[in-house]
Design a protein around this motif. Structure first.
Motif: not given
Length: 389
Positions: A9, A12, A223
């Protein structure tokens, strides 16, 4: 409890929406032509004066609007050809709650049950809370101006409340990223945050929940996804490789393999093994999904929390920075060489911060990023490709 983000994450988050700031440019050009050497007729002169007066009035009106937008006219005044008093904000508890409810409706599209309103007079702030449990909503409002200064909201939406276009788009993205399995949507979680000091003040995070895992959106952009895998979907050799990698990092202690997931994004396709007793696994091993090449090994049980005393913490951090690079590289090599099949002794230290150190290969194509505790023990080590594949 803070929600655990997928391993990919952070990448992203630093993606295409990282630099979303924008600037406003406004330019007014006033051109006056003066004919010298000729007398202007009275009628023409009259028209010229009228045109000039109209231009000045419009200019003043425009300036008033700009001042209004920039907040230079003061609270409770609108600008235009004439100043106009507007209704003062309702700063009672009822008025503040009404403002919070309006913001919640705008940002979430639904109203959560009211929980509490607390005034903190010393800092001129009211904290309004709606909802409870996993989906709270907190809104902070200035009690002198009625201005909303901060919010943190989350809400859950059932299957019938989800836009079918979003589901279809998500499935297409999954296919584009190489996932061919099914994804049965069960719900949707929408979170929104507003912090004026943040680079991007309003931020959103959305999760499309399904039986097979989750699909993430950040600031409205896709994402990536995390797909849950059963152990029988992964070969015994790959599971044993993950177990061995963990033992190389921290010794022969064993932990329960809690979960196996596949993470997919535009530049990611990884398989993650989580060890521990719950979803906040203490240990993780990450491999390339297709090649099963080791990418990162981490054991957070080896991490040592610093002191909450700022003076002691400063001494601890100074000690971390002062640790000898050559000794750290020698200790890291014992682990990295076996994990990644390299000779870390030939690498060069390229970056060192508090508790972190990076080594770059002679060719510059690879880096080993490692984290160590106050005792110099490494608890995380990852391999990074620094050149395009």
């Amino acid at each position: 409890m803070k929600e655990r983000e997928p391993e990919w994450y952070e990448e992203a988050r630093n993606g295409p929406f990282r630099d979303s700031r924008f600037t406003e440019a406004a330019a007014d050009k006033v051109i006056m032509r003066v004919r010298s050497g000729k007398q202007v007729p009275e009628r023409a002169s009259h028209k010229l004066r009228l045109s000039f007066i109209v231009a000045v009035v419009l200019l003043l009106a425009g300036a008033g609007m700009l001042l209004q937008q920039q907040g230079l006219l003061g609270e409770g005044r609108h600008a235009g050809l004439f100043y106009q008093k507007v209704k003062a904000p309702d700063l009672t508890d009822a008025g503040i709650r009404k403002t919070a409810e309006r913001i919640m409706q705008e940002q979430l599209g639904k109203k959560l049950p009211f929980a509490s309103l607390e005034r903190m007079e010393k800092i001129n702030q009211a904290v309004v809370v709606f909802g409870e449990g996993e989906f709270p909503c907190t809104i902070k409002i200035n009690t002198e101006t009625g201005q909303v200064t901060e919010w943190n909201m989350s809400a859950y939406y059932g299957l019938t409340e989800i836009d079918s276009k979003l589901i279809n788009e998500a499935i297409v993205k999954l296919r584009e990223n190489g996932y061919v399995g099914g994804f049965s949507v069960t719900g949707f979680k929408h979170s929104t945050y507003y912090y004026p000091e943040a680079e991007q003040a309003i931020q959103t995070r959305d999760i499309l929940l399904g039986k097979e895992g989750r699909i993430d959106y950040a600031n409205g952009l896709y994402a990536g996804a995390t797909i849950d895998l059963d152990e029988d979907e992964v070969s015994d050799d790959v599971i044993q490789k993950a177990d061995k990698a963990l033992k190389i990092l921290r010794g022969n202690r064993t932990d329960h393999l809690y979960k196996i997931t596949r993470g997919l994004a535009a530049k990611w396709d990884v398989i993650t093994f989580e060890y521990g007793d719950n979803e906040n696994g203490v240990c993780t091993v990450i491999m390339d999904y297709s090649t099963h090449e080791l990418l990162q090994v981490e054991d957070n049980s080896l991490y040592i929390e610093g002191s909450y005393d700022s003076g002691i913490r400063g001494e601890q951090d100074t000690k971390l920075l002062a640790m000898d690079n050559a000794k750290l590289q020698s200790s890291a090599a014992v682990i990295a060489d076996e994990l990644f099949g390299i000779r870390l002794e030939d690498y060069t230290v390229v970056n060192k911060t508090i508790g972190n150190i990076s080594f770059e290969s002679p060719s510059g194509d690879f880096r080993i990023n490692a984290a160590f505790n106050y005792e110099g023990v490494f608890y995380s080590m990852g391999r990074q490709i620094t050149t395009p594949e």
